[in-house]
Design a protein around this motif. Structure first.
Motif, PDB file in Angstrom:
ATOM      1  N   GLU A 261       0.838  -1.209   0.000  1.00  0.00           N
ATOM      2  CA  GLU A 261       0.000   0.000   0.000  1.00  0.00           C
ATOM      3  C   GLU A 261       0.870   1.256   0.000  1.00  0.00           C
ATOM      4  OE1 GLU A 261      -2.449  -0.462   3.425  1.00  0.00           O
ATOM      5  OE2 GLU A 261      -3.555  -2.181   2.599  1.00  0.00           O
ATOM      6  N   ARG A 262       1.927   1.234   0.800  1.00  0.00           N
ATOM      7  CA  ARG A 262       2.806   2.406   0.854  1.00  0.00           C
ATOM      8  C   ARG A 262       3.554   2.591  -0.461  1.00  0.00           C
ATOM      9  NH1 ARG A 262       3.805   0.334   6.165  1.00  0.00           N
ATOM     10  NH2 ARG A 262       5.923  -0.338   5.618  1.00  0.00           N
ATOM     11  N   LEU A 263       3.947   1.477  -1.094  1.00  0.00           N
ATOM     12  CA  LEU A 263       4.623   1.583  -2.385  1.00  0.00           C
ATOM     13  C   LEU A 263       3.698   2.193  -3.425  1.00  0.00           C
ATOM     14  CD1 LEU A 263       6.977   0.981  -4.345  1.00  0.00           C
ATOM     15  CD2 LEU A 263       5.944  -1.271  -4.715  1.00  0.00           C
ATOM     16  N   CYS A 264       2.466   1.720  -3.492  1.00  0.00           N
ATOM     17  CA  CYS A 264       1.525   2.263  -4.481  1.00  0.00           C
ATOM     18  C   CYS A 264       1.295   3.753  -4.262  1.00  0.00           C
ATOM     19  CB  CYS A 264       0.194   1.499  -4.413  1.00  0.00           C
ATOM     20  SG  CYS A 264       0.311  -0.199  -5.017  1.00  0.00           S
ATOM     21  N   ARG A 269       0.156   5.345  -7.732  1.00  0.00           N
ATOM     22  CA  ARG A 269      -0.635   4.351  -8.457  1.00  0.00           C
ATOM     23  C   ARG A 269      -1.525   3.576  -7.473  1.00  0.00           C
ATOM     24  NH1 ARG A 269       0.466   2.644 -13.641  1.00  0.00           N
ATOM     25  NH2 ARG A 269      -1.474   1.496 -13.243  1.00  0.00           N
ATOM     26  N   LEU A 270      -2.382   4.313  -6.784  1.00  0.00           N
ATOM     27  CA  LEU A 270      -3.286   3.682  -5.836  1.00  0.00           C
ATOM     28  C   LEU A 270      -4.280   2.755  -6.524  1.00  0.00           C
ATOM     29  CD1 LEU A 270      -3.989   6.665  -3.410  1.00  0.00           C
ATOM     30  CD2 LEU A 270      -2.499   4.696  -3.038  1.00  0.00           C
ATOM     31  N   ASP A 271      -4.450   2.919  -7.840  1.00  0.00           N
ATOM     32  CA  ASP A 271      -5.356   2.029  -8.572  1.00  0.00           C
ATOM     33  C   ASP A 271      -4.894   0.575  -8.532  1.00  0.00           C
ATOM     34  OD1 ASP A 271      -3.217   3.240 -10.314  1.00  0.00           O
ATOM     35  OD2 ASP A 271      -3.940   1.687 -11.689  1.00  0.00           O
ATOM     36  N   LEU A 272      -3.587   0.366  -8.328  1.00  0.00           N
ATOM     37  CA  LEU A 272      -3.076  -1.006  -8.284  1.00  0.00           C
ATOM     38  C   LEU A 272      -3.574  -1.761  -7.053  1.00  0.00           C
ATOM     39  CD1 LEU A 272       0.633  -0.414  -9.406  1.00  0.00           C
ATOM     40  CD2 LEU A 272      -1.231  -1.372 -10.769  1.00  0.00           C
ATOM     41  N   LEU A 273      -3.980  -1.024  -6.025  1.00  0.00           N
ATOM     42  CA  LEU A 273      -4.457  -1.677  -4.809  1.00  0.00           C
ATOM     43  C   LEU A 273      -5.767  -2.433  -5.037  1.00  0.00           C
ATOM     44  CD1 LEU A 273      -3.730   1.119  -2.171  1.00  0.00           C
ATOM     45  CD2 LEU A 273      -2.423  -0.974  -2.589  1.00  0.00           C
ATOM     46  N   SER A 274      -6.538  -1.990  -5.994  1.00  0.00           N
ATOM     47  CA  SER A 274      -7.820  -2.651  -6.267  1.00  0.00           C
ATOM     48  C   SER A 274      -7.741  -3.576  -7.469  1.00  0.00           C
ATOM     49  CB  SER A 274      -8.919  -1.600  -6.482  1.00  0.00           C
ATOM     50  OG  SER A 274      -8.568  -0.737  -7.555  1.00  0.00           O
ATOM     51  N   PRO A 293       6.241  -5.217 -15.773  1.00  0.00           N
ATOM     52  CA  PRO A 293       6.324  -4.144 -16.782  1.00  0.00           C
ATOM     53  C   PRO A 293       5.704  -2.831 -16.313  1.00  0.00           C
ATOM     54  CG  PRO A 293       5.586  -6.192 -17.784  1.00  0.00           C
ATOM     55  CD  PRO A 293       5.544  -6.393 -16.305  1.00  0.00           C
ATOM     56  N   ILE A 294       4.643  -2.917 -15.521  1.00  0.00           N
ATOM     57  CA  ILE A 294       4.002  -1.702 -15.016  1.00  0.00           C
ATOM     58  C   ILE A 294       4.965  -0.947 -14.114  1.00  0.00           C
ATOM     59  CG2 ILE A 294       2.134  -0.821 -13.560  1.00  0.00           C
ATOM     60  CD1 ILE A 294       0.469  -3.268 -14.454  1.00  0.00           C
ATOM     61  N   LEU A 295       5.556  -1.678 -13.163  1.00  0.00           N
ATOM     62  CA  LEU A 295       6.477  -1.035 -12.230  1.00  0.00           C
ATOM     63  C   LEU A 295       7.756  -0.580 -12.927  1.00  0.00           C
ATOM     64  CD1 LEU A 295       6.104  -3.398  -9.115  1.00  0.00           C
ATOM     65  CD2 LEU A 295       4.860  -1.293  -9.663  1.00  0.00           C
ATOM     66  N   ALA A 296       8.238  -1.378 -13.874  1.00  0.00           N
ATOM     67  CA  ALA A 296       9.478  -1.019 -14.579  1.00  0.00           C
ATOM     68  C   ALA A 296       9.320   0.307 -15.310  1.00  0.00           C
ATOM     69  CB  ALA A 296       9.857  -2.123 -15.552  1.00  0.00           C
TER      70      ALA A 296
END
Length: 398
Positions: A261-264, A269-274, A293-296
């Motif tokens: 959660e803290r990384l997002c 990119r809080l959308d990744l949490l859901s 690939p998203i994080l890269a």
């Protein structure tokens, strides 16, 4: 024990006879010496430890040899001569620990296998480090670090995912066996305080590599999963790997959902949490091909320093991927005193002992010995007169 040998430390008063060479044995006895033991390194007359001639050199001394032979005294001795054997037997009679890392059977042929040594000194803790141990079909085979890494499967899980198998950059085959042998020696000394008797310790480089691979081995044995090369990526958790930034790479390790959660948040990119693909570490690892690939792409948008500041602010475990010079200059490494100069003012610098005992400070480390530097002093400790010592030298025993 002579005043020269005496030193404070947890193992003060323990005498170790060291018949080791190269790395797997000397690293063990370096640690024992750093903890305060009196380590007598028995070397071949005229040549000494094989590493004395390995480059690179500093002040005509092998850096390899110096690094792992600190805190020892050197005695040269011909173990194939009758008088040399008699001297060695006298050493073992007065010793607490004997460490050797020859091929299985070598010490038996010299007349100093465990059975013979225990007859001389029932209290002796006798540690043998070898490639494959004292039993089994490979017991007489030669081995080196890369062989242990290769045969154990370690190389099969090291390297880039699409690349060739790779040796781990440090000699963990040698060093792991040294560390396990050290643990064995310390345990045996503790047991001796209860029983009054020494024991035999058999440590194999191959066994130690398998022990280091505990998770990989356990996954195969219990889940049938064959471990493979993943580059810097963790097999069970994601994201837990290196990422390239706009300039230099960093390592990011997210182990818990709170860290995720803290990384997002730090990545905006809080959308990744859901995202249904990434609810927890196991799912993120299973779907790493979609997550990576998203994080890269995100990490390539800024430089290393900016990302490390942002991740530190968010309390996300992350680090620069340091070169060796960068690691040694790191403020944390400097503050812990992990680089030591031995002796002071010599310019000979090495990694320090990674054990800190504030209430029981370890003794100051001593410079590695010159070949045979302490021969006379050790023999005098054993009761030899100076004329007898000179006669031994004339007979090429020492």
């Amino acid at each position: 024990m002579s005043a020269d040998a005496a030193s404070p430390g947890p193992l003060s008063g323990i005498r170790v006879i060291d018949a080791t060479h190269m790395l797997a044995g000397p690293y063990c006895t370096w640690l024992l010496g750093a903890l305060g033991a009196d380590v007598i390194k028995v070397e071949r007359r005229g040549a000494g430890d094989f590493t004395r001639i390995i480059a690179p050199f500093r002040d005509q001394k092998s850096i390899y040899f110096m690094s792992v032979n600190r805190n020892k005294r050197s005695l040269t001795l011909d173990l194939k001569s009758p008088r040399g054997k008699a001297i060695f037997a006298r050493l073992l009679k007065g010793a607490d620990v004997f460490v050797e890392n020859n091929r299985a059977g070598v010490m038996d042929r010299l007349g100093f296998g465990y059975g013979a040594a225990a007859e001389l000194n029932p209290r002796l803790v006798y540690a043998s480090i070898s490639g494959f141990g004292q039993t089994g079909p490979y017991r007489n085979k030669p081995s080196f670090d890369a062989i242990a890494q290769a045969l154990s499967g370690m190389m099969s899980i090291t390297g880039e995912e699409t690349g060739a198998p790779a040796r781990v950059g440090a000699s963990i085959g040698d060093i792991a066996s040294s560390l396990f042998a050290t643990i064995g020696v310390l345990s045996a000394l503790q047991q001796r305080t209860r029983t009054g008797r020494g024991t035999f310790i058999d440590v194999a480089m191959l066994d130690c590599q398998l022990a280091l691979m505990e998770n990989a081995v356990a996954r195969y044995l219990n889940a049938g999963e064959v471990p493979r090369r993943l580059g810097s990526r963790h097999p069970l958790i994601a994201p837990f790997q290196a990422f390239q930034t706009a300039d230099e790479p960093i390592a990011v390790c997210v182990d818990t959902n709170e860290q995720w959660e803290r990384l997002c948040g730090a990545l905006a990119r809080l959308d990744l949490l859901s995202d249904a693909r990434f609810p927890d570490g196991s799912a993120r690892a299973a779907n790493h091909a979609e997550l990576e690939p998203i994080l890269a792409e995100i990490f390539r948008s800024r430089g290393r320093a900016a990302w490390l500041d942002a991740l530190d602010e968010a309390d996300v475990p992350a680090s620069a991927i340091n070169s060796v010079p960068e690691a040694l200059a790191d403020p944390q490494v400097v503050s812990r005193g992990m680089v030591t100069e031995i002796p002071a003012g010599s310019g000979h610098r090495f990694v320090g002992v990674p054990i800190q005992m504030p209430a029981t400070p370890l003794p100051e480390e001593k410079a590695p010995p010159e070949l045979g530097e302490h021969t006379d002093a050790i023999l005098r400790d054993l009761g030899f007169s100076q004329p007898e010592i000179e006669a031994l030298r004339a007979e090429a025993v020492i």
